[in-house]
Write a protein that holds these residues in place. Structure first.
Motif, short mmCIF file in Angstrom:
data_model
loop_
_atom_site.label_atom_id
_atom_site.label_comp_id
_atom_site.label_asym_id
_atom_site.label_seq_id
_atom_site.Cartn_x
_atom_site.Cartn_y
_atom_site.Cartn_z
N GLU A 51 0.85 -1.19 0.00
CA GLU A 51 0.00 0.00 0.00
C GLU A 51 0.88 1.24 0.00
OE1 GLU A 51 -3.91 -0.38 2.33
OE2 GLU A 51 -2.51 -1.66 3.46
N GLN A 52 0.57 2.15 -0.92
CA GLN A 52 1.33 3.39 -1.05
C GLN A 52 0.39 4.47 -1.59
OE1 GLN A 52 3.55 5.91 -0.49
NE2 GLN A 52 5.23 4.45 -0.83
N GLU A 53 0.43 5.64 -0.99
CA GLU A 53 -0.45 6.73 -1.42
C GLU A 53 -0.21 7.07 -2.89
OE1 GLU A 53 -1.65 11.31 -0.10
OE2 GLU A 53 -0.16 10.16 1.05
N GLY A 54 -1.30 7.18 -3.64
CA GLY A 54 -1.21 7.52 -5.05
C GLY A 54 -1.08 6.32 -5.97
N TYR A 55 -1.06 5.11 -5.38
CA TYR A 55 -0.89 3.89 -6.17
C TYR A 55 -1.98 2.88 -5.85
CZ TYR A 55 3.71 5.72 -7.32
OH TYR A 55 4.73 6.52 -7.78
N GLU A 56 -2.28 2.03 -6.83
CA GLU A 56 -3.22 0.94 -6.58
C GLU A 56 -2.62 -0.02 -5.56
OE1 GLU A 56 -4.24 -1.15 -10.11
OE2 GLU A 56 -5.12 0.59 -11.12
N THR A 57 -3.44 -0.47 -4.63
CA THR A 57 -2.98 -1.51 -3.71
C THR A 57 -2.64 -2.76 -4.50
OG1 THR A 57 -4.29 -0.65 -1.87
CG2 THR A 57 -3.63 -2.96 -1.75
N LEU A 58 -1.46 -3.30 -4.26
CA LEU A 58 -1.02 -4.51 -4.96
C LEU A 58 -1.15 -5.70 -4.02
CD1 LEU A 58 0.36 -6.11 -7.24
CD2 LEU A 58 2.57 -5.34 -6.31
N ILE A 59 -1.97 -6.66 -4.40
CA ILE A 59 -2.14 -7.90 -3.65
C ILE A 59 -1.62 -9.03 -4.52
CG2 ILE A 59 -3.77 -9.46 -2.53
CD1 ILE A 59 -5.68 -7.03 -2.31
N THR A 60 -0.63 -9.74 -4.03
CA THR A 60 -0.04 -10.78 -4.87
C THR A 60 0.51 -11.91 -4.01
OG1 THR A 60 1.39 -11.11 -6.80
CG2 THR A 60 2.27 -9.74 -5.00
N GLN A 61 1.17 -12.86 -4.65
CA GLN A 61 1.77 -13.99 -3.96
C GLN A 61 3.15 -14.26 -4.56
OE1 GLN A 61 -0.85 -17.44 -3.86
NE2 GLN A 61 -2.63 -16.20 -3.32
#
Length: 257
Positions: free
Chosen positions: A204-214
């Protein structure tokens, strides 16, 4: 503004349902199920809901296809399943980062590291990293493991260069629950219930899409037949043997909103 957003959402829902209904009619015309088959399906779906397995079934059989359709032509790290074993509000760790674990935690020590950048290659400092995985018995804390709720779960931040390093244990392959309606479906389909060993990781980072991965590991016997179809070749990394511990790394790229 709120009214406009509501109308837009209603139109989107209506459009999706219309498309779903059209494809459902085509599916029924193609497969021509009889009424007995339909009734058995309704009973099975009822069991799926009553046992609380709908999230599990959706994670295993649907979510991966949703993600592929969303991100197949976009830059950045490929997402993978959130999975049904995520817990919010994992503890925020202090350096040196080490996931919470029992004093007698079984398993091989793992040092996992990586960098987080944007699609232009710029490092993303102070990105919040949320990581969780199973234990050496293939169990997740709070979901069957005899362990504290946040065992092998933690949040931490990248440094000024977008780099992070965290200690944990090497996850192992495990089988998804098979006692209920999802297990019935797998048996009918002749599908095994195993997932390859993996780390769950969220950025999670402001200004960016939340990245959920494995993150997956080369050489795992279940990579080619993951029951959840969550493996992506770009998410594979190698486990290095360093004598007293294993190490692995992977770099990640976040998309702008």
């Amino acid at each position: 503004m709120v009214m406009s957003e509501t109308i837009t959402k209603q139109k989107r829902v209506a459009a999706i349902f219309e498309s779903f209904n059209k494809h459902l009619k085509n599916f029924l015309e193609e497969t021509k199920p009889n009424h007995e088959e339909y009734t058995e399906f309704v009973k099975w779906a009822d069991r799926l809901g009553k046992t609380g397995e709908l999230p599990l079934f959706m994670d295993v059989f649907i979510e991966t296809h949703v993600l592929r359709s969303m991100y197949s032509d976009k830059p950045g790290t490929e997402p993978s399943l959130l999975g049904p074993f995520y817990l919010e509000d994992a503890p925020v760790l202090e350096k040196p980062y080490k996931l919470p674990m029992r004093d007698n935690e079984k398993g091989e020590k793992l040092i996992f590291s990586g960098t987080v950048r944007n699609i232009d290659g710029e490092p993303l400092a102070n990105t919040l990293v949320d990581m969780w995985h199973d234990d050496a018995d293939g169990e997740y804390s709070a979901f069957g493991a005899d362990a504290p709720d946040y065992n092998l779960r933690g949040r931490f931040y990248t440094d000024e260069n977008g780099y992070f390093e965290v200690e944990s244990i090497v996850p192992i392959p495990y089988q998804i629950p098979t006692q209920g309606a999802t297990g019935e479906f797998l048996e009918i389909m002749g599908q095994h219930p195993y997932r390859p060993a993996h780390l769950h990781i969220m950025f999670e980072q402001e200004g960016y899409e939340t990245l959920i991965t494995q993150v997956f590991f080369e050489g795992d016997e279940w990579l080619e037949s993951d029951v959840a179809d969550g493996v992506r070749s770009s998410l594979l990394t190698k486990l290095h043997d360093n004598g007293d511990h294993k190490s692995a790394s992977l770099d990640f790229v976040m998309r702008n909103k």
